[in-house]
Design an enzyme around this catalytic site. Structure first.
Site, short mmCIF file in Angstrom:
data_model
loop_
_atom_site.label_atom_id
_atom_site.label_comp_id
_atom_site.label_asym_id
_atom_site.label_seq_id
_atom_site.Cartn_x
_atom_site.Cartn_y
_atom_site.Cartn_z
N THR A 184 0.84 -1.20 0.00
CA THR A 184 0.00 0.00 0.00
C THR A 184 0.87 1.25 0.00
O THR A 184 2.00 1.22 0.51
CB THR A 184 -0.86 -0.07 1.28
OG1 THR A 184 -1.83 -1.09 1.11
CG2 THR A 184 -1.56 1.24 1.59
N ARG A 212 -14.98 -5.89 -0.32
CA ARG A 212 -14.33 -5.54 0.96
C ARG A 212 -13.63 -4.18 0.84
O ARG A 212 -12.94 -3.90 -0.13
CB ARG A 212 -13.33 -6.62 1.35
CG ARG A 212 -12.55 -6.33 2.65
CD ARG A 212 -11.22 -5.66 2.40
NE ARG A 212 -10.41 -5.55 3.61
CZ ARG A 212 -9.25 -4.90 3.68
NH1 ARG A 212 -8.77 -4.30 2.62
NH2 ARG A 212 -8.57 -4.85 4.80
N VAL A 213 -13.82 -3.34 1.82
CA VAL A 213 -13.15 -2.04 1.84
C VAL A 213 -12.28 -2.00 3.09
O VAL A 213 -12.71 -2.43 4.17
CB VAL A 213 -14.19 -0.90 1.87
CG1 VAL A 213 -13.51 0.45 2.06
CG2 VAL A 213 -15.01 -0.90 0.58
N GLY A 214 -11.06 -1.50 2.95
CA GLY A 214 -10.13 -1.44 4.08
C GLY A 214 -10.12 -0.09 4.77
O GLY A 214 -11.04 0.72 4.60
N ASP A 215 -9.08 0.14 5.52
CA ASP A 215 -8.95 1.38 6.30
C ASP A 215 -8.51 2.57 5.46
O ASP A 215 -8.81 3.72 5.80
CB ASP A 215 -7.93 1.17 7.42
CG ASP A 215 -6.55 0.81 6.86
OD1 ASP A 215 -6.47 -0.18 6.09
OD2 ASP A 215 -5.57 1.49 7.17
N THR A 235 -0.67 1.86 7.05
CA THR A 235 -0.59 0.65 6.23
C THR A 235 -0.54 -0.56 7.14
O THR A 235 0.10 -0.51 8.19
CB THR A 235 0.64 0.67 5.30
OG1 THR A 235 0.79 -0.65 4.73
CG2 THR A 235 1.92 1.04 6.02
N GLY A 236 -1.22 -1.61 6.74
CA GLY A 236 -1.25 -2.82 7.56
C GLY A 236 -2.61 -3.48 7.44
O GLY A 236 -3.38 -3.18 6.52
N GLY A 238 -6.02 -3.83 7.61
CA GLY A 238 -6.98 -2.75 7.72
C GLY A 238 -8.10 -2.95 8.71
O GLY A 238 -8.58 -1.98 9.32
N1 ASP Z 1 -4.34 -1.27 4.96
C1 ASP Z 1 -4.58 -1.91 3.71
C2 ASP Z 1 -5.94 -2.59 3.76
O1 ASP Z 1 -6.22 -3.26 4.73
C3 ASP Z 1 -3.55 -2.92 3.32
C4 ASP Z 1 -2.10 -2.54 3.54
O2 ASP Z 1 -1.81 -1.47 4.05
O3 ASP Z 1 -1.22 -3.35 3.22
O4 ASP Z 1 -6.67 -2.47 2.82
#
Ligand code: ASP
Length: 323
Positions: A184, A212-215, A235-236, A238
């Site tokens: 990301t 699916r929607v992330g953070d 990032t991580g 979500g």
């Molecule tokens: N945070 C992002 C999500 O969960 C993924 C990522 O940062 O690697 O969509």
């Protein structure tokens, strides 16, 4: 609030946090990733030195990262369980907390530019799916065939994730093919006028459920900016960031607990870690402090250091600057 003299600008970007095994990371690939991060960060810093607004700078840096196949945003993004790239992005202006975001977009070439157009338009904050793509087209932004986003390494990564029935972070080293892919992207900046901005863009997680929607596109979860406190791009994993409302948690700790940027980000990320979430963030504050914490083995990142030099790192120590 104006930054103190001598520290007029600040900048940091990331290309994702995760498990990046140094042993399986080809030296050429590592150097190419570092060079891309350095080039994009250097252009952003020069723009800030020239007086560009932080909002323009984070949009441009993230658009360049989206165009770079190494990262999980725009072309080269991860694929969902149907083998389709569904793209999330957000941008936020610290001056007035204006924000724009798109999620599960499939056709807009640069999702962060659609997010910026939505911020400018002002009627809505978040558009999803086909509505996001239609809005982008109406704004004159380029659309592409959904296949344009797909690269071979991401197909192989999806096959590996499907075989184990797992949803994975974008560059988890469990997958051999993930050695050639990164994460990301996001950027945060303080400009010479004392204004903060943040932007984040992602394909999310490999083998995620369609829709699916992330953070990343959610204001306060993966992206946040307020001139009184800080700008954050996360990032991580979500789901944990959403449940902790991570980026807003950093802001709230600074505003209500009077914590400094370093303490606020460390403690907010520690809360994510306590829930079982891995990842990191980049953040700058209104005084020009920069921090880039992560609780995973690595995080692709670049920043302007105190001496005015651009640094790039993937693991704990900076990557060597080119001769
Ligand atoms: N945070 C992002 C999500 O969960 C993924 C990522 O940062 O690697 O969509």
């Amino acid at each position: 609030m104006n930054p103190p003299a001598g520290r007029a600008i600040a900048f940091a970007l990331h290309g994702g946090a995760g498990v990046i095994d140094p042993g399986s990371f080809a030296a050429t690939r590592r150097a190419a990733c570092a060079a891309a991060l350095r080039a994009i960060a250097s252009r952003a810093v020069q723009a800030l030195r020239d007086g560009a607004p932080s909002l323009d700078v984070v949009e441009q840096a993230v658009a360049e990262l989206e165009d770079c196949e190494f990262f999980n945003a725009g072309r080269g993004a991860v694929l969902n369980g149907d083998g389709v790239a569904e793209l999330d992005a957000a941008i936020m202006d610290g001056r007035d907390r204006a924000a724009g975001a798109v999620c599960a977009a499939r056709r807009v070439r640069n999702p962060v530019r659609a997010a910026r157009a939505l911020l400018r338009d002002g009627a809505h904050v978040l558009l999803a799916g086909e509505g996001a793509d239609r809005f982008a087209a109406a704004q004159g932004l380029p659309l592409v065939d959904p296949e344009w986003f797909v690269i071979a390494d991401r197909r192989a990564q999806l096959d590996a994730a499907r075989a184990e029935g797992r949803v994975t972070l974008d560059h988890d080293e469990r997958w051999a093919d993930a050695r050639r892919v990164s994460g990301t992207v996001g950027a945060v900046a303080l400009d010479r006028h004392g204004h903060l901005a943040a932007a984040t863009s992602t394909g999310g997680m490999t083998n995620k459920a369609p829709g699916r929607v992330g953070d990343s596109p959610l204001v306060g979860a993966g992206t946040f900016a307020d001139d009184d406190t800080c700008a954050v791009s996360a990032t991580g994993h979500g789901e944990f960031y959403m449940r902790r409302v991570l980026a807003h948690d950093v802001h709230a700790r600074m505003l209500y607990l009077d914590q400094d940027l370093h303490a606020a980000t460390e403690e907010a990320l520690a809360e994510v870690g306590r829930m079982g979430g891995t990842g990191g963030l980049v953040a700058v504050d209104h005084a020009g402090q920069v921090t880039l914490p992560f609780n995973s083995p690595g995080m692709y990142r670049a920043w302007l250091d105190r001496d005015g030099a651009v640094q790039v790192a993937i693991y704990r120590d900076p990557e060597p600057a080119p001769d």
